[in-house]
Design an enzyme around this catalytic site. Structure first.
Site, PDB file in Angstrom:
ATOM      1  CE  LYS A   1       4.059  15.859  -3.574  1.00  0.00           C
ATOM      2  NZ  LYS A   1       4.598  14.556  -3.015  1.00  0.00           N
TER       3      LYS A   1
ATOM      4  N   GLY B   1       0.993  -1.317   0.047  1.00  0.00           N
ATOM      5  CA  GLY B   1       0.108   0.106  -0.099  1.00  0.00           C
ATOM      6  C   GLY B   1       0.743   1.238   0.069  1.00  0.00           C
TER       7      GLY B   1
ATOM      8  CD  GLU C   1      -1.931   6.050  -5.291  1.00  0.00           C
ATOM      9  OE1 GLU C   1      -3.177   5.659  -5.497  1.00  0.00           O
ATOM     10  OE2 GLU C   1      -1.853   7.035  -4.067  1.00  0.00           O
TER      11      GLU C   1
END
Ligand SMILES: NC(=O)c1ccc[n+]([C@@H]2O[C@H](COP(=O)([O-])OP(=O)(O)OC[C@H]3O[C@@H](n4cnc5c(N)ncnc54)[C@H](OP(=O)(O)O)[C@@H]3O)[C@@H](O)[C@H]2O)c1
Length: 440
Positions: A208, A190, A193
């Site tokens: 970003k 997890g 993705e």
């Protein structure tokens, strides 16, 4: 005396939205003590109100799918966009601003793609847009750049801003297992993705970086103009050579001003890079994030912590709500400029004109004279050599032998031209592997 309240509409109750609800409950007393007011969630917009297994239990009557009604509620002061994506999120944020609601968002894609539109609308409406969680999750780098370093001139930043890429390269470094194996493992755990393209391809880091460039250098860059490379170019072989030379390989964003003038050009790029293993950034491992800032007055400073995750990200979102509430109480509103106004457009230096050091790995046949020819071609293009390692003979059947070169600072265009010539040579068995070297 009655306690003042600030009404909040949450758009999204996933990882971050759920974390916000949790944090508002867990830290309610401390927040009220610091703010002198309570932050109260009035409504929560979701896709499916009947979805089970949410990260928090929320009173079912708060959940709605009616975005417009949520934004129009008179008891909502702050709208928190935590849905993600750029289509509905853009519509929702612009509509919230049109309703004169202050906005908090964690959405870097939205701000990188539509930031100018959003901030212009906010300025005209006289509302705030805060976005601390959009870069490095819980690490308050936006606040540092806007406030802590507001009087300084930023010269350069180097950042590790994508936790998934950092996790994968850190695990590859520890285990020397191939990229694809580690990616699969990260997906199973997890940490990555199901579609990891934005993370490992560098797109998320570019979003970003576009935001950071704006804050650091007061200019707007087209996120699509930022040179962006993924980390999938890194092979365990390169990690081994990097270590021999005293480096580690990290997923970096780099931005630098070329000159001290307000309109001097800047460079901005996203790629995996060799960095010296005695640099602070070399110790930023696992899913952690950090930004190393070089500024005129302060010198070097570094900001480190959890770049994602439910509570770290929610912390940044709720701190933004507190800041906006304080602005409201001070009636500062639009005076709290959300980001620098781009006084002048600063040109982005083309990748071919950047100058840095390079790690080059050549896969060649094991025959005499190879090294000499490689050096001659590099020299002819003005690329001078700092260090060379040549693999011992391994015999033709086991594939190429490696010649690994670290260059002195060279111009990217010259390096690429040299590699274009070298890749044509008959003894070259596979295209050269190129990884840039970054340093302070
Ligand atoms: N996760 C992190 O650690 C992290 C860190 C920094 C920034 N961020 C940013 O924070 C934002 C949210 O991320 P997340 O991880 O919380 O996402 P998420 O877990 O996928 O949650 C998204 C939420 O938005 C709702 N939503 C999605 N589409 C919708 C629609 N069309 N109409 C109404 N509601 C809709 C979903 O509703 P349902 O629940 O009904 O499906 C869900 O509650 C993104 O911009 C992300 O980039 C995340």
């Amino acid at each position: 005396m009655t306690t003042r309240t600030i009404g909040v509409a949450l758009l999204g109750l996933g990882n971050v939205g759920g974390g916000v609800v949790k944090l508002l409950e867990a830290n309610a007393a401390a927040i009220e003590a610091r703010l002198g007011a309570r932050l109260v969630v009035r409504t929560v917009v979701v896709r499916d109100p009947d979805k089970g297994n949410r990260v928090v239990d929320v009173d079912r009557s708060l959940l709605t799918t009616d975005l417009e009604a949520a934004l129009a509620r008179p008891d909502v002061d702050i709208v928190c966009e935590l849905m993600g994506g750029t289509t509905l999120a853009r519509t929702a944020v612009l509509a919230a601003i049109a309703h004169k609601r202050h906005v908090v968002t964690a959405n870097k894609a939205l701000l990188a793609e539509h930031g100018a539109e959003v901030f212009t609308a906010a300025e005209h409406a006289g509302v705030d847009v805060y976005y601390e969680a959009a870069v490095c999750g819980g690490v308050p780098i936006i606040r540092v750049l806007r406030e802590g370093l507001a009087s300084d001139r930023i010269e350069a930043i180097h950042g590790i801003v994508n936790g998934t890429s950092n996790y994968i390269l850190s695990t590859m470094t520890e285990t020397r297992r191939p990229f694809a194996d580690i990616l699969k493992e990260a997906q199973d755990l997890g940490y990555a993705e199901a579609d990891p393209t934005l993370d490992i391809g560098g797109g998320d880091a570019a979003h970003k970086l576009a935001i950071l460039v704006n804050l650091c250098f007061g200019t707007t860059v087209d996120v699509h103009a930022i040179s962006t490379e993924g980390i999938d170019v890194v092979d365990p072989i390169d990690l081994g050579y990097a270590e021999k030379f005293g480096y580690v390989i990290k997923p970096l964003v780099i931005a630098r001003a070329h000159g001290e003038e307000a309109d001097s050009p800047i460079e901005a790029r996203v790629h995996a890079a060799l960095i010296p293993n005695n640099w602070l950034l070399a110790d930023v491992s696992g899913a952690k994030n950090a930004v190393y800032v070089q500024s005129y007055a302060l010198g070097p400073s570094m900001y480190y912590g959890a770049g994602a995750g439910m509570l770290p990200t929610a912390m940044a979102v709720v701190s933004d709500m507190i800041e906006i509430s304080r602005n409201m109480f001070a009636r500062a509103g639009a005076h709290a400029a959300p980001r620098p106004r781009p006084a002048v457009a600063r040109p982005l230096i083309p990748l071919s004109d950047i100058k840095t050091q390079y790690y080059l790995r050549f896969g060649v046949s094991d025959q005499p004279g190879v090294l000499g020819q490689l050096m001659t071609i590099l020299g002819a293009h003005g690329v001078s050599i700092a260090q060379v390692v040549q693999d011992g003979a391994r015999g033709e059947t086991v594939g190429p032998v490696w010649v690994v070169v670290l260059t002195h600072i060279a111009r990217e265009g010259n390096v690429r031209a040299a590699l274009g010539d070298i890749d044509q040579l008959p003894f070259v068995r596979e295209p050269a592997r190129v990884i840039r070297i970054a340093g302070r």
